[in-house]
Write an enzyme that holds these catalytic residues in place. Structure first.
Site, PDB file in Angstrom:
ATOM      1  N   THR A 174      -4.380  -5.806   0.865  1.00 38.26           N
ATOM      2  CA  THR A 174      -3.578  -4.258   0.753  1.00 38.26           C
ATOM      3  C   THR A 174      -4.462  -2.692   2.197  1.00 38.26           C
ATOM      4  O   THR A 174      -3.670  -2.709   2.815  1.00 38.26           O
ATOM      5  CB  THR A 174      -3.190  -3.402  -0.194  1.00 38.26           C
ATOM      6  OG1 THR A 174      -4.014  -3.061  -1.219  1.00 38.26           O
ATOM      7  CG2 THR A 174      -2.327  -4.278  -0.710  1.00 38.26           C
ATOM      8  N   LYS A 199       0.841  -0.968   0.187  1.00 34.81           N
ATOM      9  CA  LYS A 199       0.131   0.464   0.391  1.00 34.81           C
ATOM     10  C   LYS A 199       1.066   1.385  -0.007  1.00 34.81           C
ATOM     11  O   LYS A 199       2.012   0.972   1.098  1.00 34.81           O
ATOM     12  CB  LYS A 199      -0.965   0.119   1.369  1.00 34.81           C
ATOM     13  CG  LYS A 199      -2.294   0.920   1.204  1.00 34.81           C
ATOM     14  CD  LYS A 199      -3.514   0.203   0.469  1.00 34.81           C
ATOM     15  CE  LYS A 199      -4.499   0.212   0.466  1.00 34.81           C
ATOM     16  NZ  LYS A 199      -5.340   0.145  -0.152  1.00 34.81           N
TER      17      LYS A 199
END
Ligand SMILES: O=c1[nH]c(=O)c2[nH]c(=O)[nH]c2[nH]1
Length: 318
Positions: free
Chosen positions: A73, A13
């Site tokens: 994520t 991320k």
């Protein structure tokens, strides 16, 4: 069809915004003569965090569409945000160490993890009598960064395998006291030699510690605050009459390694944004007007490392 390709994978991320308030103040750093910086209250500890995970456990997600080992994520983002509440340290490096350790002890699927953070700088609002302790102004100047890589040792304990700290996007304009002369002259040379030019640079500086445990101890005596690095760089730029940006960053690098014996390397990426002279006042020579230069920028890179055989620390246990 047999697909025999080598896969190198990672996922994660980017830019997780974290606004943690009332983190522990940064205190007890060792002051340096080039800087007034003595610490910061960390009342508003704001940053962006990138998470990148590595490991062949995630390969089936790519090759077979099998997500059974995939940590979403979105969950990584939630993990960072929720864990930020439990953070008891006072530096961005300590936050990365805390998160790296928790990620690896929570998710066995992750073999390695790289965490990067960029400070979102805020400064206390200045009131007539004092600086506010509750109101902060967003600043858009230079800021602190850090990157750390973690893996597990043979006892499955998280260890740091690489680190880099930095101060990014410094923009410094020195109106006098910089030269650039005696460079190669040939049929392509149009740049005039200048004994005194208005030197405007954009500078990223990075550093590593010889012993990364300097970042692990709650006592900050060996911690190098990025504000101190910024101030030392400004001090050198102000006083040093350079023959080029190469000359300038070398001087900055040497002074940093001299001032901070705990550092192993310093690295500079300096862009040349020197403005073009348009006109100078006839009666008073120092009064001049400059404009933007041609839109391609010289880029000067330098890494200085210590040459002595100081013990480079081995992956310290967390
Ligand atoms: O400090 C400088 N270094 C260079 O290598 C260079 N090249 C250039 O055109 N201007 C400058 N300035």
């Amino acid at each position: 069809m047999h697909r025999n390709y080598r896969c190198t994978i990672s996922y994660g991320k980017l830019n997780i915004p974290v606004y943690r308030v009332y983190a522990q103040p940064l205190t007890n750093i060792t002051p340096i003569p080039e800087s007034r910086f003595k610490g910061r209250p960390n009342t508003l500890f704001a940053l962006l965090i990138d998470v990148e995970v590595f490991g062949n456990n995630f390969l089936p997600a790519y090759t077979e569409g099998d997500n059974r080992n995939v940590v979403a994520t979105d969950s990584m983002k939630n993990f960072v945000l929720r864990q930020a509440l439990n953070f008891e340290g006072s530096t961005i490096e300590a936050l990365l160490i805390f998160l790296g350790q928790r990620f690896l002890s929570t998710y066995t699927q992750m073999e390695q993890i790289r965490l990067t953070t960029r400070e979102l700088p805020f400064s206390p609002a200045q009131l007539p009598e004092k600086a506010s302790t509750i109101l902060f102004r967003r600043e858009h100047g230079d800021f602190t960064t850090a990157t750390m890589d973690f893996t597990r040792d043979t006892n499955q304990q998280p260890v740091i395998t690489a680190h880099q700290c930095g101060r990014l996007q410094m923009e410094l304009f020195k109106v006098t006291g910089s030269a650039f002369t005696h460079f190669v002259q040939d049929e392509y040379t149009t740049l005039p030699e200048r004994m005194d030019r208005p030197l405007f640079i954009r500078l990223n500086v990075y550093w590593t510690y010889t012993d990364v445990t300097s970042l692990l101890t709650p006592d900050h005596a060996a911690y190098v605050a990025s504000e101190q690095v910024r101030d030392l760089i400004q001090f050198v730029f102000d006083e040093f009459v350079s023959e080029s940006i190469q000359h300038l960053v070398y001087e900055m690098g040497c002074r940093l390694l001299e001032r901070f014996p705990q550092l192993a390397t310093v690295t500079f990426d300096a862009q040349n944004h020197t403005r073009d002279l348009v006109v100078a006042a006839q009666e008073e020579e120092q009064i001049k007007v400059y404009t933007d230069p041609f839109t391609a920028f010289g880029n000067i890179h330098l890494t200085l490392s210590r040459t002595s055989e100081e013990n480079q620390s081995e992956e310290p246990r967390l």
